[in-house]
Design an enzyme around this catalytic site. Structure first.
Site, mmCIF file in Angstrom:
data_model
loop_
_atom_site.group_PDB
_atom_site.id
_atom_site.type_symbol
_atom_site.label_atom_id
_atom_site.label_comp_id
_atom_site.label_asym_id
_atom_site.label_seq_id
_atom_site.Cartn_x
_atom_site.Cartn_y
_atom_site.Cartn_z
ATOM 1 N N GLU A 1 0.884 -1.186 0.000
ATOM 2 C CA GLU A 1 0.000 0.000 0.000
ATOM 3 C C GLU A 1 0.905 1.215 0.000
ATOM 4 O OE1 GLU A 1 -3.039 0.260 -0.530
ATOM 5 O OE2 GLU A 1 -3.845 -1.733 -0.129
ATOM 6 N N GLU B 1 3.944 13.959 -4.424
ATOM 7 C CA GLU B 1 3.112 13.775 -3.236
ATOM 8 C C GLU B 1 3.744 14.582 -2.109
ATOM 9 O OE1 GLU B 1 3.455 10.013 -1.124
ATOM 10 O OE2 GLU B 1 1.355 10.129 -0.510
HETATM 11 P P1 NAD Z 1 8.608 4.853 4.174
HETATM 12 O O1 NAD Z 1 8.481 4.070 2.904
HETATM 13 O O2 NAD Z 1 9.755 5.744 4.358
HETATM 14 O O3 NAD Z 1 8.608 3.863 5.434
HETATM 15 C C1 NAD Z 1 7.580 2.937 5.677
HETATM 16 C C2 NAD Z 1 8.105 1.826 6.553
HETATM 17 O O4 NAD Z 1 9.088 1.088 5.825
HETATM 18 C C3 NAD Z 1 8.784 2.269 7.849
HETATM 19 O O5 NAD Z 1 8.444 1.364 8.871
HETATM 20 C C4 NAD Z 1 10.265 2.169 7.500
HETATM 21 O O6 NAD Z 1 11.083 1.964 8.633
HETATM 22 C C5 NAD Z 1 10.280 0.954 6.596
HETATM 23 N N1 NAD Z 1 11.397 0.897 5.645
HETATM 24 C C6 NAD Z 1 12.181 1.916 5.207
HETATM 25 N N2 NAD Z 1 13.060 1.446 4.282
HETATM 26 C C7 NAD Z 1 12.826 0.126 4.137
HETATM 27 C C8 NAD Z 1 13.373 -0.903 3.310
HETATM 28 N N3 NAD Z 1 14.363 -0.660 2.446
HETATM 29 N N4 NAD Z 1 12.867 -2.143 3.404
HETATM 30 C C9 NAD Z 1 11.847 -2.405 4.249
HETATM 31 N N5 NAD Z 1 11.274 -1.487 5.057
HETATM 32 C C10 NAD Z 1 11.749 -0.226 4.995
HETATM 33 O O7 NAD Z 1 7.215 5.629 4.298
HETATM 34 P P2 NAD Z 1 6.780 6.682 5.421
HETATM 35 O O8 NAD Z 1 7.490 7.975 5.162
HETATM 36 O O9 NAD Z 1 6.877 6.031 6.761
HETATM 37 O O10 NAD Z 1 5.212 6.831 5.082
HETATM 38 C C11 NAD Z 1 4.718 7.772 4.183
HETATM 39 C C12 NAD Z 1 4.318 7.118 2.863
HETATM 40 O O11 NAD Z 1 3.429 6.038 3.096
HETATM 41 C C13 NAD Z 1 3.563 8.065 1.945
HETATM 42 O O12 NAD Z 1 4.030 7.917 0.626
HETATM 43 C C14 NAD Z 1 2.112 7.592 2.039
HETATM 44 O O13 NAD Z 1 1.300 7.921 0.931
HETATM 45 C C15 NAD Z 1 2.298 6.128 2.214
HETATM 46 N N6 NAD Z 1 1.128 5.525 2.823
HETATM 47 C C16 NAD Z 1 0.330 4.708 2.066
HETATM 48 C C17 NAD Z 1 -0.822 4.164 2.605
HETATM 49 C C18 NAD Z 1 -1.735 3.284 1.788
HETATM 50 O O14 NAD Z 1 -2.588 2.625 2.372
HETATM 51 N N7 NAD Z 1 -1.585 3.232 0.481
HETATM 52 C C19 NAD Z 1 -1.155 4.440 3.926
HETATM 53 C C20 NAD Z 1 -0.327 5.267 4.672
HETATM 54 C C21 NAD Z 1 0.827 5.796 4.111
#
Ligand code: NAD
Length: 473
Positions: free
Chosen positions: A243, A374
């Protein structure tokens, strides 16, 4: 050992780590707590515990699992006051809205009573019956972002466990505390090893996605990270549900009643300081009402308090973390450098908190960064349109396809537009709605697979067809 009271939950027990990560209150930029930093041995222990728990958990009945998930929900509700205060401290969101998330997560777990894994019968003839069962996969790796840390964890815990899987869950390093606390509380209810919560720094996510003990990864986060997760999963063909990000368009037709809709449109964009995957991130307004709606939205922004979430009259809190604050400030800097017209809301607190004024961008060009990217922060481009074909084309002109909205007095017309948007969800005259029974499926680069609903439940299963012969009479 780290001195934090917030422990990981592995095999039903609280686990501390030698090292720790810092947790910052975004309202003042100060470190107020520490959280464990898991190392390889903690991850291995969590996966081992989940693997050991899997055979017994999958053998429980659906009704037993539903009852245990309802008890989990009750635990969260019992501790709602404590969790709400902690949430506001680590996340920044005002208390009332923080409580909504805590109770929303409990509600999601309770909704398991209305869901069940179906058995499909594809043939029932004289000679045989063919049943398709949906079996659990094994140990699920769940990775959650910081914007809705508790609710989005519940979106994963409920269907994964209901389908008979066990789990290792990782919160974002920016918001680990509520999830750790909930892991401990749920550990009092669930059999050991069924739900393990571990926590760490940036290194932990990649360690998890590379771990061969997981059968499935369910990930919510940015599109950029989602692609890395999918690459890592490919190594041993782990199942994935992703997601990801969105750049949702909201289309406002000329026949709306501006007095009735302005406030809802505003909150659809700025709720949670605009850190919502399905928030309105591009607001397309028909040219005949553009100036009037822009002025109303600006007036709302000027009277909406952005501040410390513990203050009663705060409507929106700070941006959740410094990294995101810098990203949004960079986007605003680019808008200013390109001479775009910014309409700011109420002044925000000065100091070390990550506060940014709610900002409208007055009809920027379609190719400006504030439109294309975004923002995931309080910057909303308002865009003028003339006709439906044009606005549909512009709304769809993005690599994202998460959600969208259409506002019109003519619901039939709005439905026709909804069918033309390349997104997994479209709201008509409403926004930000989701239910445990409705699939959320990002189109294009907004996702892969589905969360919620029966389709989301089935993502935690693998089909098994059983051909059963019938005796000829
Ligand atoms: P992010 O991708 O930076 O991090 C998300 C999670 O992934 C965190 O727990 C992080 O520690 C982990 N992570 C980071 N690098 C990783 C890797 N290489 N491998 C595995 N895990 C890793 O995202 P964020 O800044 O925490 O969240 C914001 C983003 O999430 C926005 O783009 C938003 O639109 C999206 N989002 C999507 C939904 C949905 O349902 N589609 C819901 C909420 C947020």
């Amino acid at each position: 050992m780290s001195t934090t009271p917030y422990l990981m939950t592995i095999n039903g027990r609280g686990v501390a780590t030698p090292d720790s990560i810092r947790v910052v209150n975004p309202a003042n930029g100060q470190v107020f707590e520490r959280a464990p930093r898991a190392m390889t041995e903690h991850l291995d222990a969590a996966v081992d515990a989940a693997r050991a728990a899997f055979p017994r958990w999958r053998a429980t009945s659906l009704e037993q699992r539903q009852a245990l998930l309802a008890s989990c929900a009750a635990k969260i509700e019992e501790h709602a006051d404590e969790l709400t205060a902690l949430f506001t401290r680590e996340h920044g969101r005002p208390l009332a809205q923080a409580r909504e998330e805590i109770l929303g997560a409990a509600g999601w777990l309770k909704a398991s009573r209305y869901l069940k894994v179906p058995v499909d019968v594809t043939e029932d003839s004289k000679t045989r019956r063919v049943e398709v069962h949906h079996e659990p996969l094994g140990v699920v790796c769940a990775i959650v972002p910081w914007n809705f840390p508790v609710l989005l964890a519940a979106w994963k815990i409920m269907p994964a466990l209901l389908a008979g899987n066990t789990m290792v869950l990782k919160p974002s390093p920016f918001t680990p505390l509520c999830t750790l606390r909930i892991g401990a509380l749920l550990g009092e209810v669930l059999p050991p090893g069924v739900l393990n919560v571990i926590c760490g720094g940036d290194e932990l996510g990649p360690m998890m996605t590379a771990h061969p003990g997981f059968a499935k990864i369910t990930f919510t986060g940015s599109t950029k990270t989602g692609k890395r997760v999918m690459e890592a999963a490919a190594r041993d063909l782990k199942r994935v549900t992703l997601e990801l990000g969105g750049n949702d368009a909201c289309i406002v037709m000329p026949d709306v009643n501006l007095d009735e809709v302005a406030e809802s449109l505003f909150f659809g964009a700025f709720y949670n300081t605009a850190q919502v995957c399905v928030a309105t991130k591009r607001l397309y307004i028909h040219e005949s009402i553009y100036d009037a709606l822009r002025d109303r939205l600006h007036a709302i922004a000027r009277k909406t308090k952005v501040g410390d979430g513990t203050e009663a009259d705060t409507v929106f809190g700070p941006v959740q973390n410094r990294l995101q604050y810098r990203r949004v400030m960079d986007l605003l800097g680019d808008a200013r450098a390109n001479g775009l017209k910014l309409l700011e809301g109420a002044p925000v607190p000065q100091g070390d908190g990550y506060f940014i004024p709610l900002t409208l961008v007055d009809n920027p060009p379609d190719d400006s960064r504030v439109v294309v990217e975004e923002a995931f922060g309080p910057v909303l481009p308002l865009l003028k349109f003339r006709d439906v074909d044009e606005v549909v084309e512009r709304a769809n002109r993005t690599e994202y396809g998460l959600a969208g909205a259409v506002w019109s007095a003519d619901v039939e017309q709005a439905k026709a537009i909804a069918h033309r948007l390349d997104t997994g969800t479209v709201w008509i005259n409403q926004n930000l709605q989701s239910t445990p029974f409705t699939p959320l499926a990002g189109h294009k680069q907004s996702g892969f697979g589905v969360e919620n609903g029966v389709a989301g439940l089935l993502e935690f299963t693998v089909p098994k067809a059983i051909f059963i012969p019938k005796r000829a009479d």
